[in-house]
Every structure is written in structure tokens, then in C-alpha cells.
Write an enzyme that holds these catalytic residues in place. Sequence first.
Site, PDB file in Angstrom:
ATOM      1  NE  ARG A 105      -4.796  -0.480   0.142  1.00 50.32           N
ATOM      2  CZ  ARG A 105      -5.000  -1.338  -0.691  1.00 50.32           C
ATOM      3  NH1 ARG A 105      -3.741  -1.868  -1.294  1.00 50.32           N
ATOM      4  NH2 ARG A 105      -5.825  -2.096   0.423  1.00 50.32           N
ATOM      5  CD  GLU A 141      -2.494   3.607  -5.133  1.00 47.95           C
ATOM      6  OE1 GLU A 141      -1.693   3.258  -4.827  1.00 47.95           O
ATOM      7  OE2 GLU A 141      -3.418   2.900  -5.185  1.00 47.95           O
ATOM      8  CG  HIS A 167      -2.961  -0.194  -6.599  1.00 46.75           C
ATOM      9  ND1 HIS A 167      -3.716   0.813  -5.076  1.00 46.75           N
ATOM     10  CD2 HIS A 167      -3.812  -1.735  -5.965  1.00 46.75           C
ATOM     11  CE1 HIS A 167      -3.696  -0.535  -4.383  1.00 46.75           C
ATOM     12  NE2 HIS A 167      -3.395  -1.581  -5.181  1.00 46.75           N
TER      13      HIS A 167
HETATM   14  C1  GLV Z   1      -6.022  -4.456  -3.277  1.00 50.90           C
HETATM   15  O1  GLV Z   1      -4.675  -3.832  -3.355  1.00 50.90           O
HETATM   16  C2  GLV Z   1      -6.158  -5.420  -2.956  1.00 50.90           C
HETATM   17  O2  GLV Z   1      -5.751  -4.823  -1.366  1.00 50.90           O
HETATM   18  O3  GLV Z   1      -7.107  -6.019  -2.783  1.00 50.90           O
END
Ligand code: GLV
Length: 330
Positions: A240, A269, A287
Site C-alpha cells: 500500500r 495515488e 496498482h
Molecule cells: C488491492 O490492493 C487489494 O488490497 O486487494
Amino acid sequence: MSKPRVLVTRAVFPDVIERLSQHFAVESNQEDLIFTPDELASRLQGKQGIFLTPSERISADLIDRCPGLKAICNMAVGYNNIDVDAATRAGIVVTNTPDVLNETTADFAWALLMATARRVTESEHWLRAGEWKKWRYDSFLGADVHGATLGIIGMGRIGQAVARRSTGFDMQVIYHNRRPIAPELEARANNARYVDKEELLRTADHVMLVLPYSAETHHTVGAAELALMKPGATLVNVARGGIVDDKALIAALREGRIAAAGLDVFENEPAFDPGFLALKNVVLTPHIASASEPTRRAMAECAEANLVAALSGKTPPNMLNPAAWPGRSN
Ligand code: GLV
């Protein structure tokens, strides 16, 4: 009896909307508009459920403003976008999508590690720019992955899947976690060895971040941690934004204090720090670690199953806050 009303906050596979519509009166957003918190609160009035993505923030304030809400179903394993404590106090069930994305995310972590250590995107940009005139002995010299020490911070299910993949590369695996994992899991994870965070940062050739974001893990890697890393080390973050102090990382990459970084997630982001764009020694992706077709489908179906169960009085398969459930009536 009228169907419960639910909001699907963002565009999703159309068949998911069709199936949800068999159970619920669905307000969808296939145009994929980005709602402000006020718009979200207004669309949630009179809704019992929400199917959301990690981009939408469900704060305590928003929860207060949506008294009819009973289920918040995230299409993600990470749920730092939701104030789970506030939801629990309000008797709202919160769910996520664990497990279905472990292997796909671990694959992508390796893609970033390989691309970063071996300078794949940097050399491709150079080639595309027409710079390739001759072979040279020292073109794009990178770091070896095979035989190196892989340091994993966050040894949950995805971290373990990353570690298992390292056996074919003859790597040593060290890890840091809130607590050591069971010895049989360490054995399966290429005999991973638990170390403290400082030893990991000092020893690893490649540092991989796979831990959940929370107030405690904010800036797990900042200037002090980057200073401990080997000068030739690489850093990969598939966890993250906010786990890394992006400004400190940009400074370290600019000054060559570590060799390179591979990043799938960023602070703030999608409005990431433009300082990254000026750097060659960073691989940047938007991401997408879980973004294989089967896995994104599995995540959507998992969130769907959780929402259907939660609003029909059945325990959702991936409930994060059982304390919200007792005494519940739909
Ligand atoms: C994506 O970032 C998730 O947490 O599944």
C-alpha cells in the site's frame, strides 16, 4: 417485500451487476465516475449495502451519515480505506477478498523485482527512444536475483507466496513480521528465517514489502530505514502507499543510496509524487498487482458473495468484524 438497495461504487464486470440485480435494487456506476465523499454519502441514503473498491474512503463521518447501511463489501484484500471500528460500532458488517489474489499478487511482486533488478523498463525506454546503436559490455548492468538474499517485510499469505517462488532462484529468504510464522510455514516459504527489521534492511539484497497499511505501518520504510539498506539493494512495494515515505525514497533513489525501486502503490495515488518521473532507477505501475483477468473476476465474485450473504442474514464468508453481527436483523 422490496429488494434491499445497494450501491456499487465503481465500474465492475457487467455480469456481477446482473447477478447482484437478482437480489438487490442496484445503483451501479458503469460510467466509473469518481464520487466525492458528499456524493457518496448522498448516493448511500436509503441503501443497505455497498460494494466498493480500495479507492473509496469509508470514514466514521460517512458511516454516521448513512444510518441504514448494514454491509460494506470491499473488492480488495486490504481494507485500510474503511474505518472498521466505526462500522462495528454502527453494527455494519465489513468484508474483504482474501486468498483469491495471493498467487497473482506474488507473481506480480516477482515481475517488479525482476524488472527492477535487471532494469527492464529503463532499458526498454532507451531502446524505444532510438538510443541503441551498439552492444556494450556495461550496458544496463543490474543486480542478480538468483543466489541473492530476499528480505520480505510482512509474511502473511502473499509474503509466503512470494517466498515460495524464490526456491527456483536459489535465494536465502529472511523476513520480518509482527510475529514469526509457524515453523512448517517457514519451511514451505523456502526456509525463511525470522529476523528483526534492522537486520533485514542491512542484509537483504532485495527488500519486498507485503504488509497491510495501518497507523502502525505508516512509513515502515523512511529515510532511516533506507539508510540501513545496502547501496546496491532494490526495494519493491506491492502492499500500500504510505508504507513507504515516498519523498524519502525519491531522495534515496536520486542520490543512488539504494540501486532501484519497483512500486505498484504510492502515497495519495493516483496523484503520485511527480519526483518519481524524473528518476530512471524506478519501475512504476498503477496498482495492478492483482490484475489478472481470473483474479480480478474472483475478487469481484468474492465481494458479491459477501454482499449477498450479509444482506440475507447469512454470515458472509469473509467477515472482518464479527462483533458487528450479534443481534442483527435485516
Ligand atoms: C488491492 O490492493 C487489494 O488490497 O486487494
